[in-house]
Design an enzyme around this catalytic site. Structure first.
Site, PDB file in Angstrom:
ATOM      1  N   GLU A 101       0.850  -1.200   0.000  1.00  0.00           N
ATOM      2  CA  GLU A 101       0.000   0.000   0.000  1.00  0.00           C
ATOM      3  C   GLU A 101       0.883   1.247   0.000  1.00  0.00           C
ATOM      4  O   GLU A 101       1.978   1.246   0.588  1.00  0.00           O
ATOM      5  CB  GLU A 101      -0.888  -0.087   1.255  1.00  0.00           C
ATOM      6  CG  GLU A 101      -1.810   1.035   1.541  1.00  0.00           C
ATOM      7  CD  GLU A 101      -2.917   1.254   0.519  1.00  0.00           C
ATOM      8  OE1 GLU A 101      -2.584   1.658  -0.602  1.00  0.00           O
ATOM      9  OE2 GLU A 101      -4.098   1.092   0.876  1.00  0.00           O
ATOM     10  N   ASP A 105      -3.581   6.541   6.054  1.00  0.00           N
ATOM     11  CA  ASP A 105      -4.028   7.817   6.600  1.00  0.00           C
ATOM     12  C   ASP A 105      -4.887   7.497   7.830  1.00  0.00           C
ATOM     13  O   ASP A 105      -4.372   7.378   8.942  1.00  0.00           O
ATOM     14  CB  ASP A 105      -4.822   8.516   5.478  1.00  0.00           C
ATOM     15  CG  ASP A 105      -4.800  10.013   5.595  1.00  0.00           C
ATOM     16  OD1 ASP A 105      -5.173  10.502   6.658  1.00  0.00           O
ATOM     17  OD2 ASP A 105      -4.434  10.690   4.619  1.00  0.00           O
ATOM     18  N   LYS A 133       0.928   7.862   8.285  1.00  0.00           N
ATOM     19  CA  LYS A 133       0.590   9.152   8.905  1.00  0.00           C
ATOM     20  C   LYS A 133      -0.025   8.882  10.272  1.00  0.00           C
ATOM     21  O   LYS A 133      -1.262   8.868  10.408  1.00  0.00           O
ATOM     22  CB  LYS A 133      -0.498   9.826   8.057  1.00  0.00           C
ATOM     23  CG  LYS A 133      -0.050  10.957   7.190  1.00  0.00           C
ATOM     24  CD  LYS A 133      -1.302  11.651   6.645  1.00  0.00           C
ATOM     25  CE  LYS A 133      -1.009  12.351   5.364  1.00  0.00           C
ATOM     26  NZ  LYS A 133      -2.193  13.035   4.813  1.00  0.00           N
ATOM     27  N   PHE A 154      -0.702  16.909   3.085  1.00  0.00           N
ATOM     28  CA  PHE A 154      -1.257  16.235   1.909  1.00  0.00           C
ATOM     29  C   PHE A 154      -0.109  15.935   0.949  1.00  0.00           C
ATOM     30  O   PHE A 154       0.531  16.839   0.418  1.00  0.00           O
ATOM     31  CB  PHE A 154      -2.303  17.115   1.226  1.00  0.00           C
ATOM     32  CG  PHE A 154      -3.190  16.330   0.299  1.00  0.00           C
ATOM     33  CD1 PHE A 154      -4.424  15.872   0.732  1.00  0.00           C
ATOM     34  CD2 PHE A 154      -2.776  16.011  -0.988  1.00  0.00           C
ATOM     35  CE1 PHE A 154      -5.232  15.112  -0.106  1.00  0.00           C
ATOM     36  CE2 PHE A 154      -3.572  15.252  -1.831  1.00  0.00           C
ATOM     37  CZ  PHE A 154      -4.804  14.804  -1.394  1.00  0.00           C
ATOM     38  N   ARG A 167       0.561  11.658  -9.899  1.00  0.00           N
ATOM     39  CA  ARG A 167       1.025  10.287  -9.619  1.00  0.00           C
ATOM     40  C   ARG A 167       2.371  10.004 -10.282  1.00  0.00           C
ATOM     41  O   ARG A 167       3.128   9.177  -9.826  1.00  0.00           O
ATOM     42  CB  ARG A 167       0.017   9.257 -10.150  1.00  0.00           C
ATOM     43  CG  ARG A 167      -1.335   9.256  -9.452  1.00  0.00           C
ATOM     44  CD  ARG A 167      -2.110   8.015  -9.862  1.00  0.00           C
ATOM     45  NE  ARG A 167      -3.541   8.112  -9.619  1.00  0.00           N
ATOM     46  CZ  ARG A 167      -4.140   7.787  -8.472  1.00  0.00           C
ATOM     47  NH1 ARG A 167      -3.420   7.379  -7.448  1.00  0.00           N
ATOM     48  NH2 ARG A 167      -5.440   7.879  -8.346  1.00  0.00           N
TER      49      ARG A 167
HETATM   50  C1  PRP Z   1      -5.527   6.169  -0.771  1.00  0.00           C
HETATM   51  C2  PRP Z   1      -4.348   5.260  -0.492  1.00  0.00           C
HETATM   52  C3  PRP Z   1      -4.906   4.264   0.465  1.00  0.00           C
HETATM   53  C4  PRP Z   1      -5.976   5.038   1.221  1.00  0.00           C
HETATM   54  C5  PRP Z   1      -5.464   5.394   2.578  1.00  0.00           C
HETATM   55  O1  PRP Z   1      -6.285   5.607  -1.790  1.00  0.00           O
HETATM   56  O2  PRP Z   1      -3.873   4.662  -1.665  1.00  0.00           O
HETATM   57  O3  PRP Z   1      -5.487   3.165  -0.196  1.00  0.00           O
HETATM   58  O4  PRP Z   1      -6.249   6.217   0.448  1.00  0.00           O
HETATM   59  O5  PRP Z   1      -6.401   6.146   3.301  1.00  0.00           O
HETATM   60  P1  PRP Z   1      -7.039   5.677   4.665  1.00  0.00           P
HETATM   61  O6  PRP Z   1      -5.952   5.140   5.546  1.00  0.00           O
HETATM   62  O7  PRP Z   1      -7.638   6.958   5.240  1.00  0.00           O
HETATM   63  O8  PRP Z   1      -8.103   4.665   4.382  1.00  0.00           O
HETATM   64  P2  PRP Z   1      -7.408   6.419  -2.608  1.00  0.00           P
HETATM   65  O9  PRP Z   1      -8.762   6.009  -2.116  1.00  0.00           O
HETATM   66  O10 PRP Z   1      -7.075   7.867  -2.601  1.00  0.00           O
HETATM   67  O11 PRP Z   1      -7.305   5.824  -4.057  1.00  0.00           O
HETATM   68  P3  PRP Z   1      -6.057   5.755  -5.072  1.00  0.00           P
HETATM   69  O12 PRP Z   1      -5.022   4.835  -4.448  1.00  0.00           O
HETATM   70  O13 PRP Z   1      -6.670   5.186  -6.301  1.00  0.00           O
HETATM   71  O14 PRP Z   1      -5.519   7.149  -5.268  1.00  0.00           O
END
Ligand code: PRP
Length: 181
Positions: A101, A105, A133, A154, A167
């Site tokens: 991953e 967050d 984080k 961010f 990205r």
């Molecule tokens: C982001 C990241 C994780 C998630 C983390 O994905 O890749 O999967 O958010 O956040 P959390 O700990 O608050 O759940 P996102 O949904 O932005 O999709 P992406 O990877 O396609 O950009």
């Protein structure tokens, strides 16, 4: 000068720093999984670049799969809603699985993914996260491999987006607040 650089308040980790940390994690996985063939499950979209570099730093056979989830949409903060957009293709039953991953967050996505993959009864299930984080966690969440702990900014680049852009930056930077607030 990269046009996207103007949108960054600061550079967080440059390519060299990222690559050297990714190599360390790759070596650790190589040692800990020798005699095994783990399945690395990259979480799309954000985890694609980390997975691409990490798998090249591992010198034992691995298999690769992808799980696409979405929780943020166009929002800059987590909705806590996780949707599976693409399921895994491999049979992970009885296998050694490592979730790869990009960022944790709130921790809600990773918790959901762990529970979801556990239902397929892997022999072992570990987590490898590039960025953590801690200040943003909403639940108690722990990992087996972590690249860097970061503050509550961010972050974009190296797979991470804002509104699907940034990205492709080969490094990690802090996005200017005025661009998302
Ligand atoms: C982001 C990241 C994780 C998630 C983390 O994905 O890749 O999967 O958010 O956040 P959390 O700990 O608050 O759940 P996102 O949904 O932005 O999709 P992406 O990877 O396609 O950009």
């Amino acid at each position: 000068m990269n046009k996207m650089n103007c949108d960054l308040a600061a550079l967080l980790f440059d390519e060299f720093r990222i690559q050297s940390r990714v190599r360390e994690i790759g070596m650790q996985i190589t040692q800990e999984y020798k005699d095994k063939v783990p399945i690395l499950v990259g979480i799309l979209k954000g985890g694609f670049m980390f997975l691409a570099d990490l798998c090249r730093s591992i010198s034992i056979p691995v298999e690769l799969d992808f799980l696409a989830i979405s929780s943020y949409g166009k929002e800059a903060s987590s909705s806590g809603v996780v949707k599976i957009r693409k399921d895994i293709d491999l049979d992970i039953t009885g296998r050694d699985v490592i979730i790869v991953e990009d960022i944790v967050d709130t921790g809600l996505s990773l918790q959901y993914i762990k529970e979801y993959l556990s239902k397929h009864s892997p022999a072992t299930l570990k987590t490898c996260v590039l960025l953590d984080k801690p200040a943003a966690h909403k639940i108690d969440v722990s990992f087996d491999y972590v690249g860097f702990e970061i503050g509550n900014e961010f972050i974009v680049g190296y797979g991470l987006d804002y509104n699907e852009q940034y990205r492709n930056l080969p490094y990690l930077g802090i996005l200017k607040e005025e661009l998302y607030k």
